[in-house]
Design a protein around this motif. Structure first.
Motif, PDB file in Angstrom:
ATOM      1  N   SER A   1     -13.463 -28.179 -22.244  1.00  0.00           N
ATOM      2  CA  SER A   1     -13.145 -29.859 -21.302  1.00  0.00           C
ATOM      3  C   SER A   1     -12.064 -30.595 -22.364  1.00  0.00           C
ATOM      4  CB  SER A   1     -14.202 -30.180 -20.710  1.00  0.00           C
ATOM      5  OG  SER A   1     -13.171 -31.582 -20.152  1.00  0.00           O
ATOM      6  N   ASP A   2     -10.248 -30.601 -21.463  1.00  0.00           N
ATOM      7  CA  ASP A   2      -9.823 -31.996 -22.395  1.00  0.00           C
ATOM      8  C   ASP A   2      -9.663 -32.894 -21.545  1.00  0.00           C
ATOM      9  OD1 ASP A   2      -8.276 -30.653 -20.337  1.00  0.00           O
ATOM     10  OD2 ASP A   2      -6.917 -30.162 -21.996  1.00  0.00           O
ATOM     11  N   ALA A   3     -10.442 -33.281 -21.090  1.00  0.00           N
ATOM     12  CA  ALA A   3     -10.429 -34.527 -19.680  1.00  0.00           C
ATOM     13  C   ALA A   3     -10.365 -35.860 -21.007  1.00  0.00           C
ATOM     14  CB  ALA A   3     -11.521 -34.513 -18.994  1.00  0.00           C
ATOM     15  N   ASP A   4      -9.639 -36.878 -20.568  1.00  0.00           N
ATOM     16  CA  ASP A   4      -9.484 -37.873 -21.359  1.00  0.00           C
ATOM     17  C   ASP A   4     -10.592 -39.115 -21.374  1.00  0.00           C
ATOM     18  OD1 ASP A   4     -10.490 -39.140 -18.153  1.00  0.00           O
ATOM     19  OD2 ASP A   4      -7.868 -39.449 -17.944  1.00  0.00           O
ATOM     20  N   ASP A   5     -11.818 -38.651 -20.730  1.00  0.00           N
ATOM     21  CA  ASP A   5     -12.588 -39.657 -21.188  1.00  0.00           C
ATOM     22  C   ASP A   5     -13.658 -38.702 -22.187  1.00  0.00           C
ATOM     23  OD1 ASP A   5     -14.305 -37.537 -19.876  1.00  0.00           O
ATOM     24  OD2 ASP A   5     -15.608 -38.165 -18.665  1.00  0.00           O
ATOM     25  N   GLY A   6     -12.606 -37.562 -23.175  1.00  0.00           N
ATOM     26  CA  GLY A   6     -13.442 -37.534 -24.453  1.00  0.00           C
ATOM     27  C   GLY A   6     -13.211 -37.791 -25.675  1.00  0.00           C
ATOM     28  N   GLY A   7     -12.361 -39.287 -25.406  1.00  0.00           N
ATOM     29  CA  GLY A   7     -12.364 -39.733 -26.691  1.00  0.00           C
ATOM     30  C   GLY A   7     -11.215 -39.821 -27.520  1.00  0.00           C
ATOM     31  N   GLY A   8     -10.247 -37.947 -27.021  1.00  0.00           N
ATOM     32  CA  GLY A   8      -9.036 -37.643 -28.408  1.00  0.00           C
ATOM     33  C   GLY A   8      -9.673 -36.432 -28.441  1.00  0.00           C
ATOM     34  N   TYR A   9     -11.068 -35.911 -27.976  1.00  0.00           N
ATOM     35  CA  TYR A   9     -11.380 -34.212 -28.732  1.00  0.00           C
ATOM     36  C   TYR A   9     -11.629 -33.553 -27.788  1.00  0.00           C
ATOM     37  CZ  TYR A   9     -12.730 -36.380 -33.677  1.00  0.00           C
ATOM     38  OH  TYR A   9     -12.355 -37.416 -34.267  1.00  0.00           O
ATOM     39  N   VAL A  10     -11.127 -32.302 -27.683  1.00  0.00           N
ATOM     40  CA  VAL A  10     -12.384 -30.913 -26.593  1.00  0.00           C
ATOM     41  C   VAL A  10     -13.625 -30.784 -26.756  1.00  0.00           C
ATOM     42  CG1 VAL A  10     -11.480 -28.833 -25.966  1.00  0.00           C
ATOM     43  CG2 VAL A  10      -9.544 -30.123 -26.586  1.00  0.00           C
TER      44      VAL A  10
END
Length: 249
Positions: free
Chosen positions: A54-63
């Motif tokens: 997941s490369d959603a924008d709630d990952g703190g910049g990490y996939v």
């Protein structure tokens, strides 16, 4: 190396053992039904995790990676012998079983157990690969692979160390003519257990259970007694009781 109870040797050789047992997934095999598959040269496992990212924008910049399931696989390679040892399932029997199940239009399922140092893998699995190779100047070898046949049977457990839950006392006094009784209780390891009682370092004949029992003690029975317990795991675990100094009064 002596059989030290706190030894921490590295994994090598017989520390990884693969065994199989016939049966159906609804009944786990008894201990005496397990047999080493054959003369093994290589054993291994692979959890083969399947993942999505997941490369959603709630990952703190990490996939972020998510494990969805595991294509758990156990592999085995061995040498073909014209006559298998009595404590082995055997290559011939294994091939016959696989071919017979396919002919009967059944899944080639079999119970598999692999001790990997301090961890044990166990479960009902399907034979998903079986091949052989050998030339005129080569040792004939075969390889096979097992994948999960019944997910509910898969167990991954830490091997429990053999331990004495009831030990001998350091001293014991018994009157001449009275019964001389001593007992140990063990837990962990793999049953069945073997018991060897020793007096002053020499094995006492006829005493092969967890309880030492002599109906009538005599002066010659005085001495230092120990009980050496060995389990049935591979490699085996052995533990020795506290030395008990017996006095016959």
């Amino acid at each position: 190396m002596a059989n030290c109870q706190n030894s921490n040797e590295r994994l090598f050789g017989g520390a990884v053992v693969l065994e199989v047992a016939d049966g159906c997934p609804d009944v786990k095999p008894a201990e005496d039904e397990w047999l080493a598959l054959a003369a093994g040269t290589s054993k291994g496992f692979d959890f083969n995790p399947n993942t999505v990212t997941s490369d959603a924008d709630d990952g703190g910049g990490y996939v972020e990676t998510i494990v969805t399931n595991s294509d758990f696989t156990i592999s085995f390679e061995g040498e073909v012998r014209k006559k298998d040892k009595l404590d082995q399932y055997g290559v011939g029997r294994f091939i016959e079983y696989f071919a017979g199940e396919l002919k009967a239009k059944r899944q080639p399922g079999i119970w598999v157990r692999m001790d990997y140092g301090p961890v044990e893998f166990l479960g009902y699995m399907n034979v998903t690969a079986l091949s052989s190779d050998g030339g005129t100047n080569d040792i004939v070898t075969f390889s096979t692979e097992f994948k999960v046949g019944d997910a509910s049977t898969i167990e991954v457990t830490a091997a429990e160390a053999l331990a004495l839950t009831t030990d001998l006392t350091a001293t014991k006094t018994v009157a001449t003519g009275s019964a001389l009784n001593m007992a140990v209780v063990v837990a962990g390891g793999t049953a069945p257990y073997t018991y060897v009682w020793k007096k002053d370092g020499t094995t006492v004949s006829g005493q092969t259970t967890a309880t030492f029992n002599k109906a009538s003690a005599a002066a010659g029975d005085a001495g230092v007694y120990t009980c050496v317990v060995t389990d049935s795991s591979l490699p085996v675990q052995t533990i020795t009781s506290t030395a008990c100094a017996v006095t016959v009064s």
